[in-house]
Design a protein around this motif. Sequence first.
Motif: not given
Length: 161
Positions: A43, A39, A35-36
């Motif tokens: 971005e 993300s 998930e990181k």
Amino acid sequence: MPLKAKLILLTLIPLVIVTASVSWITLYQAKALGEKEISIFRESLIRTKEAALKDSVELAFDAIEQAYLDPTLSEREAKVEVKAILNRLRYGTDGYFFAYDKVGTNLVHPIIPELVGRNLLKLQDQDGDYLIEALLFQAQAGGGFHQYLWQKPQPGRRSLS
């Protein structure tokens, strides 16, 4: 229960508990890491798209600047010329420019021309975001970006859904 069975159970139960715990922790950490990474990638992609869009808008400003600076054109003629330029400009494979006045009336939309002349200030996306209102707010604040949901129409499409 025989002593041998009890010893085997006493050995296996903690082993199963430890194995299950380690597996759960590993899966949880892998999910969190995934998930990181998603993300971070999202971005980075957004920053890249924003930079490309900013470059495209600057090119559009350069394209229309001559019409505004041309002393031989009246204000009305300059506006007509700017609208024509924006209707022809594209960026990327399916990008286009649209324009609104300060009260939310569409001035230019090359893909859905029937929007031109309509006040869309209270137009909402499927999440309830008043997207034209938000875009005008960003513009009046000096520029910026606003993410909203919009099904990008294909050229030649004749209706807003």
